[in-house]
Write an enzyme that holds these catalytic residues in place. Structure first.
Site, PDB file in Angstrom:
ATOM      1  N   SER A 315     -18.977  25.938  15.182  1.00  0.00           N
ATOM      2  CA  SER A 315     -18.297  24.753  15.263  1.00  0.00           C
ATOM      3  C   SER A 315     -17.799  24.532  16.752  1.00  0.00           C
ATOM      4  CB  SER A 315     -17.322  24.745  13.931  1.00  0.00           C
ATOM      5  OG  SER A 315     -17.095  23.309  13.911  1.00  0.00           O
ATOM      6  N   ASP A 326     -26.329  24.349  28.031  1.00  0.00           N
ATOM      7  CA  ASP A 326     -27.315  23.257  28.426  1.00  0.00           C
ATOM      8  C   ASP A 326     -27.151  22.784  29.705  1.00  0.00           C
ATOM      9  OD1 ASP A 326     -28.272  23.767  25.796  1.00  0.00           O
ATOM     10  OD2 ASP A 326     -28.025  21.713  24.943  1.00  0.00           O
ATOM     11  N   LYS A 340     -23.026  25.575  13.007  1.00  0.00           N
ATOM     12  CA  LYS A 340     -22.525  24.756  12.078  1.00  0.00           C
ATOM     13  C   LYS A 340     -22.438  23.497  13.210  1.00  0.00           C
ATOM     14  CE  LYS A 340     -18.525  23.262   9.745  1.00  0.00           C
ATOM     15  NZ  LYS A 340     -18.291  21.934  10.619  1.00  0.00           N
TER      16      LYS A 340
END
Length: 403
Positions: A315, A326, A340
């Site tokens: 999460s 990224d 999640k």
């Protein structure tokens, strides 16, 4: 857990193996990767609800309840237990693993964990195999100063005896309270006689971040983030400042076992490592997609990084890990994360229990879908055995190889 209240409502996560603290409480949500407060990584807002009589008609449910009350042979549970059962039945029909109901004791612990401070006595509580509640005081805290010894058995709290069915969460909830108030504990050391202790609660801070300069390389600092509470961004800033003062040039962020926490906390923490740009995309029903971005010039925006992850990284932890990966700021080293990608709103009900409702999904800057998939590590490392920390060693090697 990612919440808005893990979280405006709030978000959170835990590791039961670390135990519960009356003063310093460890997380219990990740213990078995059970979806509880641990994986609420995205709570947007905490809200208080009140009953709206007449707003919603449930004739079939009321008819069934009346028929049971009039005709059932056995003893019916208390009204509150019946209501909680109805809520659980509704959630079972919804069939969403993160939309769940938390009893009052557990909800209070979630709130404390996400705020990072609470009134307590400074003792860890665990449960033995035979069901006894065992205490371990923290040096210098009220429990130790009052005479509680490591291994003492807790028998009663404020005159209410503990039973074989008493849970650790319920004990912690009873012992905690407003700083300056008194709690009376009855304890026993070994086979000795029971004794009563009156202990004044104090405000105990629950740090979410610890840091150190690595012995293997004084130019590398280790930043271990246990969860994302209200305090995590400020604690991370302090940790980075201290590490830089100590001469650290590179940082390893350890998110292993971090089950999540508050959405905004993870976003604000990510900002420290980025120089502007996207952190995550956030999509809600009937709302335009939102983009969370970083400001220019984060404190550690130019610092070489590596991020440690494992199956317990979930999460809010995946928000930070996904953003740094990224955005090409750091490789992920270790094992695949939990997976999640949803956000829950946390609502406090009239009896102090809480309802967590999935309200949104989030995506990494590269629009990676997280649910049930997780983030694959850039550098896969099998879990170490014994005292060896293979992932940490691999991260050190990676940073040492950087120009």
């Amino acid at each position: 857990m990612l919440e808005s209240s893990d979280s405006t409502p709030h978000t959170s996560d835990q590791n039961a193996s670390r135990g519960h603290w009356f003063g310093l409480i460890g997380f219990g949500a990740l213990a078995s990767l059970v979806v509880t407060a641990a994986f609420l990584a995205g709570v947007l807002t905490q809200q208080r609800t009140t009953r709206q009589h007449g707003e919603f008609s449930l004739p079939v449910l009321l008819q069934a309840r009346q028929l049971i009350e009039r005709n059932f042979l056995g003893v019916l549970p208390e009204k509150a237990d019946q209501e909680h059962g109805m809520i659980r039945g509704l959630l079972q029909a919804i069939d969403d693993p993160y939309t769940n109901f938390i009893e009052a004791a557990g909800a209070e612990l979630d709130t404390d964990r996400l705020s990072g401070r609470f009134g307590g006595i400074g003792a860890e509580v665990t449960q033995s195999e035979n069901g006894e509640i065992v205490l371990k005081p923290l040096a210098g805290q009220p429990a130790a100063l009052a005479g509680i010894l490591a291994g003492d058995i807790l028998l009663a709290v404020d005159g209410e005896a503990l039973t074989a069915t008493t849970t650790v969460d319920s004990v912690v909830a009873r012992v905690r309270g407003e700083a300056g108030t008194t709690v009376v504990l009855r304890v026993r050391t070994g086979a000795g006689a029971a004794r009563e202790l009156r202990i004044i609660r104090v405000e105990v801070e629950l740090p979410s971040v610890v840091w150190r300069v690595l012995e293997q390389d004084a130019a590398i600092g280790l930043l271990d983030i246990d969860r994302f509470s209200d305090r995590t961004p400020a604690e991370t800033r302090t940790a980075l400042t201290e590490l830089f003062k100590a001469g650290v040039k590179q940082v390893i962020i350890d998110l292993r076992g971090n089950g999540g926490g508050l959405l905004q906390s993870s976003v604000d923490t990510a900002k420290l490592f980025l120089d502007g740009g996207v952190i995550l995309y956030h999509a809600r029903r009937d709302h335009a997609e939102e983009t969370y971005t970083a400001d220019a010039g984060g404190l550690a925006a130019e610092t070489p990084l590596a991020v440690l992850v494992d199956g317990g990284s979930a999460s809010a932890a995946e928000i930070l890990a996904g953003a740094l990966r990224d955005r090409k700021r750091a490789p992920l080293i270790g094992q695949k994360t939990y997976g999640k990608g949803s956000v829950q709103l946390i609502f406090e009900l009239e009896d102090k229990s809480s309802l967590h409702v999935t309200n949104a999904r989030w995506y990494t800057p590269g629009r990676t879908v997280l649910d049930k998939l997780g983030l694959e590590p850039d550098i896969a490392v099998e879990p170490g055995t014994g005292d060896a920390d293979a992932s940490l060693q691999r991260a050190i090697e990676y940073l040492q190889a950087q120009p």
